[in-house]
Design a protein around this motif. Structure first.
Motif, PDB file in Angstrom:
ATOM      1  N   TYR A 178       6.102  -0.527  -1.502  1.00 48.70           N
ATOM      2  CA  TYR A 178       7.372  -1.473  -1.637  1.00 48.70           C
ATOM      3  C   TYR A 178       7.600  -2.007  -0.280  1.00 48.70           C
ATOM      4  CZ  TYR A 178      12.216  -3.065  -1.749  1.00 48.70           C
ATOM      5  OH  TYR A 178      13.315  -3.834  -1.588  1.00 48.70           O
ATOM      6  N   LEU A 179       7.957  -3.193  -0.111  1.00 43.11           N
ATOM      7  CA  LEU A 179       7.970  -3.968   1.144  1.00 43.11           C
ATOM      8  C   LEU A 179       9.474  -4.739   0.693  1.00 43.11           C
ATOM      9  CD1 LEU A 179       4.469  -5.811   1.328  1.00 43.11           C
ATOM     10  CD2 LEU A 179       5.303  -3.818   2.158  1.00 43.11           C
ATOM     11  N   ASP A 180      10.241  -4.527   2.060  1.00 44.80           N
ATOM     12  CA  ASP A 180      11.850  -5.031   1.948  1.00 44.80           C
ATOM     13  C   ASP A 180      11.637  -6.411   1.643  1.00 44.80           C
ATOM     14  OD1 ASP A 180      12.424  -2.304   2.550  1.00 44.80           O
ATOM     15  OD2 ASP A 180      13.480  -2.740   4.349  1.00 44.80           O
TER      16      ASP A 180
ATOM     17  N   ASN B 149       5.912  -8.818   6.919  1.00 43.66           N
ATOM     18  CA  ASN B 149       6.862  -7.872   5.981  1.00 43.66           C
ATOM     19  C   ASN B 149       8.193  -7.961   6.988  1.00 43.66           C
ATOM     20  OD1 ASN B 149       7.828  -6.290   3.944  1.00 43.66           O
ATOM     21  ND2 ASN B 149       7.283  -4.623   5.034  1.00 43.66           N
TER      22      ASN B 149
ATOM     23  N   GLU C 152      11.157  -5.445   7.542  1.00 45.22           N
ATOM     24  CA  GLU C 152      11.807  -4.002   7.103  1.00 45.22           C
ATOM     25  C   GLU C 152      13.173  -3.998   7.740  1.00 45.22           C
ATOM     26  OE1 GLU C 152      10.483  -1.506   5.443  1.00 45.22           O
ATOM     27  OE2 GLU C 152       9.040  -2.746   4.517  1.00 45.22           O
TER      28      GLU C 152
ATOM     29  N   ASP D 130      15.701  -1.491   8.409  1.00 45.57           N
ATOM     30  CA  ASP D 130      15.893   0.126   8.629  1.00 45.57           C
ATOM     31  C   ASP D 130      17.319   0.449   8.873  1.00 45.57           C
ATOM     32  OD1 ASP D 130      13.136   0.025   8.495  1.00 45.57           O
ATOM     33  OD2 ASP D 130      12.746   0.316  10.769  1.00 45.57           O
TER      34      ASP D 130
ATOM     35  N   HIS E 180      16.074   6.096   8.860  1.00 43.60           N
ATOM     36  CA  HIS E 180      14.881   5.790   9.745  1.00 43.60           C
ATOM     37  C   HIS E 180      15.215   6.500  11.287  1.00 43.60           C
ATOM     38  CE1 HIS E 180      12.848   3.167   7.330  1.00 43.60           C
ATOM     39  NE2 HIS E 180      13.824   2.719   6.678  1.00 43.60           N
TER      40      HIS E 180
ATOM     41  N   ASP F 289       6.546   5.685   8.513  1.00 41.43           N
ATOM     42  CA  ASP F 289       6.573   4.288   8.941  1.00 41.43           C
ATOM     43  C   ASP F 289       5.396   3.674   9.829  1.00 41.43           C
ATOM     44  OD1 ASP F 289       9.082   4.096   7.364  1.00 41.43           O
ATOM     45  OD2 ASP F 289      10.376   3.775   9.167  1.00 41.43           O
TER      46      ASP F 289
ATOM     47  N   ARG G 119       2.475   3.525   7.455  1.00 38.60           N
ATOM     48  CA  ARG G 119       2.296   2.344   6.534  1.00 38.60           C
ATOM     49  C   ARG G 119       2.203   1.073   7.491  1.00 38.60           C
ATOM     50  NH1 ARG G 119       6.890  -0.270   4.841  1.00 38.60           N
ATOM     51  NH2 ARG G 119       6.818  -0.976   2.763  1.00 38.60           N
ATOM     52  N   ASP G 120       2.642   1.009   8.669  1.00 35.23           N
ATOM     53  CA  ASP G 120       2.786  -0.375   9.149  1.00 35.23           C
ATOM     54  C   ASP G 120       1.376  -0.528   9.852  1.00 35.23           C
ATOM     55  OD1 ASP G 120       5.412  -0.517   9.089  1.00 35.23           O
ATOM     56  OD2 ASP G 120       5.766  -0.198  11.182  1.00 35.23           O
TER      57      ASP G 120
ATOM     58  N   VAL H 269       4.418  -6.072  10.230  1.00 41.38           N
ATOM     59  CA  VAL H 269       5.272  -5.613   9.921  1.00 41.38           C
ATOM     60  C   VAL H 269       6.414  -5.851  11.099  1.00 41.38           C
ATOM     61  CG1 VAL H 269       6.715  -3.512   9.175  1.00 41.38           C
ATOM     62  CG2 VAL H 269       4.314  -3.933   8.562  1.00 41.38           C
TER      63      VAL H 269
ATOM     64  N   ARG I 253      10.313  -4.855  11.977  1.00 39.89           N
ATOM     65  CA  ARG I 253      11.622  -4.003  11.730  1.00 39.89           C
ATOM     66  C   ARG I 253      12.924  -4.527  12.274  1.00 39.89           C
ATOM     67  NH1 ARG I 253      10.306   0.172   8.869  1.00 39.89           N
ATOM     68  NH2 ARG I 253       8.136   0.686   8.212  1.00 39.89           N
TER      69      ARG I 253
END
Length: 73
Positions: A2-4, A13, A15, A17, A22, A31, A34-35, A45, A47
């Motif tokens: 899932y990507l925000d 992407n 994110e 947080d 977080h 995180d 994943r990044d 990514v 954030r």
């Protein structure tokens, strides 16, 4: 995965947080992994902490638009 908020054209992407999830060191490690995985397929990514989204709306918007503009070129 899932990507925000994924900007497909720019391959960015965003994110969003929250502090509850977080702020945990284990979640931070998840995180980062994943990044890194997303980076291997060319996705950047970015954030933003919930605090900034609430208190610095204009700054977050400017940063987001600048990042997307750079990635379009």
């Amino acid at each position: 995965m899932y990507l925000d908020k994924f900007a497909d054209r720019e391959r960015v992407n965003l994110e969003l947080d929250g502090a509850t999830t977080h702020g945990d060191p284990h979640q931070r490690e998840v995180d980062l992994r994943r990044d890194a995985l997303l980076a291997t397929i060319g996705i950047v990514v970015v954030r933003f902490a919930h605090r900034r989204l609430v208190n610095e709306i204009a700054a977050v918007r400017r940063e987001t638009l600048a990042i997307l503009a750079i990635r379009r070129t």
